[in-house]
Structures are given as structure tokens and as C-alpha cells.
Write a protein that holds these residues in place. Structure first.
Motif, PDB file in Angstrom:
ATOM      1  N   ARG A  29       1.094  10.074  -3.584  1.00 49.17           N
ATOM      2  CA  ARG A  29       0.214  10.340  -2.439  1.00 49.17           C
ATOM      3  C   ARG A  29       1.000  10.205  -1.143  1.00 49.17           C
ATOM      4  NH1 ARG A  29      -5.356  10.639  -3.890  1.00 49.17           N
ATOM      5  NH2 ARG A  29      -5.371  11.177  -1.690  1.00 49.17           N
ATOM      6  N   TRP A  30       1.923  11.135  -0.911  1.00 53.10           N
ATOM      7  CA  TRP A  30       2.815  11.048   0.243  1.00 53.10           C
ATOM      8  C   TRP A  30       2.055  11.096   1.567  1.00 53.10           C
ATOM      9  CZ3 TRP A  30       3.388  15.096   3.704  1.00 53.10           C
ATOM     10  CH2 TRP A  30       2.838  16.332   3.313  1.00 53.10           C
ATOM     11  N   GLN A  31       0.953  11.869   1.622  1.00 49.51           N
ATOM     12  CA  GLN A  31       0.189  11.946   2.875  1.00 49.51           C
ATOM     13  C   GLN A  31      -0.389  10.584   3.247  1.00 49.51           C
ATOM     14  OE1 GLN A  31      -0.562  13.863   0.118  1.00 49.51           O
ATOM     15  NE2 GLN A  31      -0.983  15.981   0.718  1.00 49.51           N
ATOM     16  N   LEU A  32      -0.885   9.862   2.248  1.00 43.83           N
ATOM     17  CA  LEU A  32      -1.434   8.536   2.521  1.00 43.83           C
ATOM     18  C   LEU A  32      -0.344   7.565   2.960  1.00 43.83           C
ATOM     19  CD1 LEU A  32      -4.099   8.035  -0.308  1.00 43.83           C
ATOM     20  CD2 LEU A  32      -4.487   8.378   2.135  1.00 43.83           C
ATOM     21  N   ALA A  33       0.845   7.721   2.406  1.00 39.40           N
ATOM     22  CA  ALA A  33       1.967   6.876   2.832  1.00 39.40           C
ATOM     23  C   ALA A  33       2.268   7.112   4.314  1.00 39.40           C
ATOM     24  CB  ALA A  33       3.206   7.154   1.985  1.00 39.40           C
ATOM     25  N   LEU A  34       2.258   8.381   4.718  1.00 37.65           N
ATOM     26  CA  LEU A  34       2.496   8.693   6.135  1.00 37.65           C
ATOM     27  C   LEU A  34       1.363   8.169   7.015  1.00 37.65           C
ATOM     28  CD1 LEU A  34       3.908  12.337   5.957  1.00 37.65           C
ATOM     29  CD2 LEU A  34       5.168  10.181   6.111  1.00 37.65           C
ATOM     30  N   SER A  43      10.007   3.242   1.234  1.00 37.73           N
ATOM     31  CA  SER A  43       8.905   3.590   0.330  1.00 37.73           C
ATOM     32  C   SER A  43       8.246   4.901   0.744  1.00 37.73           C
ATOM     33  CB  SER A  43       7.868   2.466   0.308  1.00 37.73           C
ATOM     34  OG  SER A  43       8.411   1.305  -0.252  1.00 37.73           O
ATOM     35  N   ALA A  44       8.071   5.091   2.033  1.00 39.34           N
ATOM     36  CA  ALA A  44       7.459   6.340   2.517  1.00 39.34           C
ATOM     37  C   ALA A  44       8.385   7.534   2.273  1.00 39.34           C
ATOM     38  CB  ALA A  44       7.114   6.219   3.997  1.00 39.34           C
ATOM     39  N   ILE A  45       9.693   7.354   2.482  1.00 41.74           N
ATOM     40  CA  ILE A  45      10.657   8.425   2.198  1.00 41.74           C
ATOM     41  C   ILE A  45      10.589   8.782   0.718  1.00 41.74           C
ATOM     42  CG2 ILE A  45      13.128   8.998   2.071  1.00 41.74           C
ATOM     43  CD1 ILE A  45      13.482   7.199   4.606  1.00 41.74           C
ATOM     44  N   SER A  46      10.546   7.772  -0.116  1.00 41.31           N
ATOM     45  CA  SER A  46      10.468   7.981  -1.565  1.00 41.31           C
ATOM     46  C   SER A  46       9.182   8.694  -1.954  1.00 41.31           C
ATOM     47  CB  SER A  46      10.548   6.631  -2.260  1.00 41.31           C
ATOM     48  OG  SER A  46      11.372   6.674  -3.353  1.00 41.31           O
ATOM     49  N   ALA A  47       8.073   8.310  -1.354  1.00 36.75           N
ATOM     50  CA  ALA A  47       6.787   8.955  -1.640  1.00 36.75           C
ATOM     51  C   ALA A  47       6.857  10.443  -1.306  1.00 36.75           C
ATOM     52  CB  ALA A  47       5.666   8.280  -0.856  1.00 36.75           C
ATOM     53  N   CYS A  48       7.457  10.763  -0.175  1.00 36.49           N
ATOM     54  CA  CYS A  48       7.616  12.170   0.210  1.00 36.49           C
ATOM     55  C   CYS A  48       8.515  12.895  -0.786  1.00 36.49           C
ATOM     56  CB  CYS A  48       8.196  12.279   1.617  1.00 36.49           C
ATOM     57  SG  CYS A  48       7.084  11.717   2.914  1.00 36.49           S
ATOM     58  N   GLY A  49       9.599  12.244  -1.149  1.00 41.16           N
ATOM     59  CA  GLY A  49      10.568  12.863  -2.044  1.00 41.16           C
ATOM     60  C   GLY A  49      10.007  13.173  -3.412  1.00 41.16           C
ATOM     61  N   MET A 104       0.123   1.530  10.906  1.00 40.70           N
ATOM     62  CA  MET A 104       0.964   0.382  11.270  1.00 40.70           C
ATOM     63  C   MET A 104       1.381   0.474  12.733  1.00 40.70           C
ATOM     64  SD  MET A 104       3.444  -0.152   7.950  1.00 40.70           S
ATOM     65  CE  MET A 104       4.223  -1.667   8.531  1.00 40.70           C
ATOM     66  N   ARG A 105       1.861   1.657  13.125  1.00 40.34           N
ATOM     67  CA  ARG A 105       2.300   1.836  14.514  1.00 40.34           C
ATOM     68  C   ARG A 105       1.134   1.667  15.491  1.00 40.34           C
ATOM     69  NH1 ARG A 105       6.055   5.313  11.924  1.00 40.34           N
ATOM     70  NH2 ARG A 105       4.631   7.051  11.821  1.00 40.34           N
ATOM     71  N   GLN A 106      -0.028   2.204  15.147  1.00 43.19           N
ATOM     72  CA  GLN A 106      -1.196   2.107  16.021  1.00 43.19           C
ATOM     73  C   GLN A 106      -1.671   0.672  16.186  1.00 43.19           C
ATOM     74  OE1 GLN A 106      -4.049   4.777  14.282  1.00 43.19           O
ATOM     75  NE2 GLN A 106      -3.050   6.603  15.115  1.00 43.19           N
ATOM     76  N   ALA A 155       0.829  -1.206   0.000  1.00 40.41           N
ATOM     77  CA  ALA A 155       0.000   0.000   0.000  1.00 40.41           C
ATOM     78  C   ALA A 155       0.865   1.260   0.000  1.00 40.41           C
ATOM     79  CB  ALA A 155      -0.937   0.003   1.206  1.00 40.41           C
ATOM     80  N   ILE A 156       1.938   1.252   0.782  1.00 32.69           N
ATOM     81  CA  ILE A 156       2.841   2.406   0.825  1.00 32.69           C
ATOM     82  C   ILE A 156       3.534   2.578  -0.522  1.00 32.69           C
ATOM     83  CG2 ILE A 156       4.912   3.364   1.911  1.00 32.69           C
ATOM     84  CD1 ILE A 156       3.954   1.939   4.527  1.00 32.69           C
TER      85      ILE A 156
END
Length: 141
Positions: free
Chosen positions: A15-20, A40-46, A26-28, A6-7
Motif C-alpha cells: 500500500r505505497w499510497q498509504l505509506a506516502l 520503509s516508504a521507499i521500499s513500499a513504493c518500490g 507526520m510532516r503536518q 504503520a509505514i
């Protein structure tokens, strides 16, 4: 695997916000993100020029006993470049080497691109020379 997929989909669609959000879910739910999740999340933001959340994720990765790798640093360097923060990109490039993570062609290209986008041609050539000195043949990019 489901969260990582999904990330990655968020990364591919910008869709970097959705990745975050996926990382937070996941943490919750007490599922520990792994290095692939973070990368993957870093890449989405980038890809969206969101260098600040990318750097926060890079820091969080190290804080969770998951050492950043070439992919982590390359994605964060690219995020800084996309966000117009070439100096931060080069700082990360230096930190990476200080952390004994060996840059690969992708990392060098990301650092060179950061210099190029800022008009820092002398630094771009210095990184290119370092690339060759370290036995990594440059490509056309």
C-alpha cells in the motif's frame, strides 16, 4: 515508532499510497520522519514499481539532513528495477558509491537484478565482478 510501524505495514501489504500519506501526516503534525520512515516508504513504493515517488523520497531524505544509507539506496535501486528503469538503477548504484556509501550484498543484488530484468547480461556480470573485487562474496540470488 507508531508511524514507522504503520509505514512498515504499508510496505508489507503493498500500500505505497498509504505509506506516502503517513509520511505527509507526520510532516503536518510536526513529527520529523527519520531514516527508517523514509526507507520503509521507499521500499513500499518500490514493491509496487513506483520508482518516481521512491526517488522523490530518496531526494527528500537527503534534503532533511539525513544521509541515505545502504538500505535507502538498495530500496531505491529495487524500485527502479521494479519500474523497468534499469539505467536509473545503475545510476543510483554509481551515485551511492560517489556519496561514499559502501554497497552491501543486497545493493549489489538489486543492481544485478536490474541488469538481468533488462537483459543486460554483460552489465550484470560487470556488477558481479565488482562485487567480488570489493570483497563481498556473491550468493545464489
Amino acid at each position: 515508532i507508531s508511524y514507522n510501524a504503520a509505514i512498515s505495514a504499508c510496505e508489507a501489504s503493498g500500500r505505497w499510497q498509504l505509506a506516502l500519506q503517513a509520511m505527509e501526516v507526520m510532516r503536518q503534525t510536526r513529527i520529523s520522519p527519520d531514516r527508517i520512515s523514509y526507507n520503509s516508504a521507499i521500499s513500499a513504493c518500490g514493491q509496487s514499481g513506483q520508482w518516481q515517488p521512491a526517488l522523490e523520497l530518496l531526494k527528500a531524505l537527503a534534503g532533511h539532513s539525513l544521509a541515505p544509507d545502504q538500505i535507502s539506496f538498495s530500496a531505491a535501486i529495487s524500485a527502479c528495477e521494479s519500474g523497468g528503469r534499469w539505467q536509473l538503477a545503475l545510476d543510483l548504484f554509481r551515485v551511492m558509491q560517489g556519496d561514499e556509501v559502501r554497497p552491501d550484498r543486497i545493493t549489489y543484488n538489486a543492481a544485478i537484478s536490474a541488469c538481468e530484468s533488462a537483459g543486460q547480461w554483460q552489465l550484470a556480470f560487470a556488477v558481479l565482478a565488482a562485487m567480488q573485487e570489493n570483497g563481498i562474496p556473491p550468493d545464489r540470488i
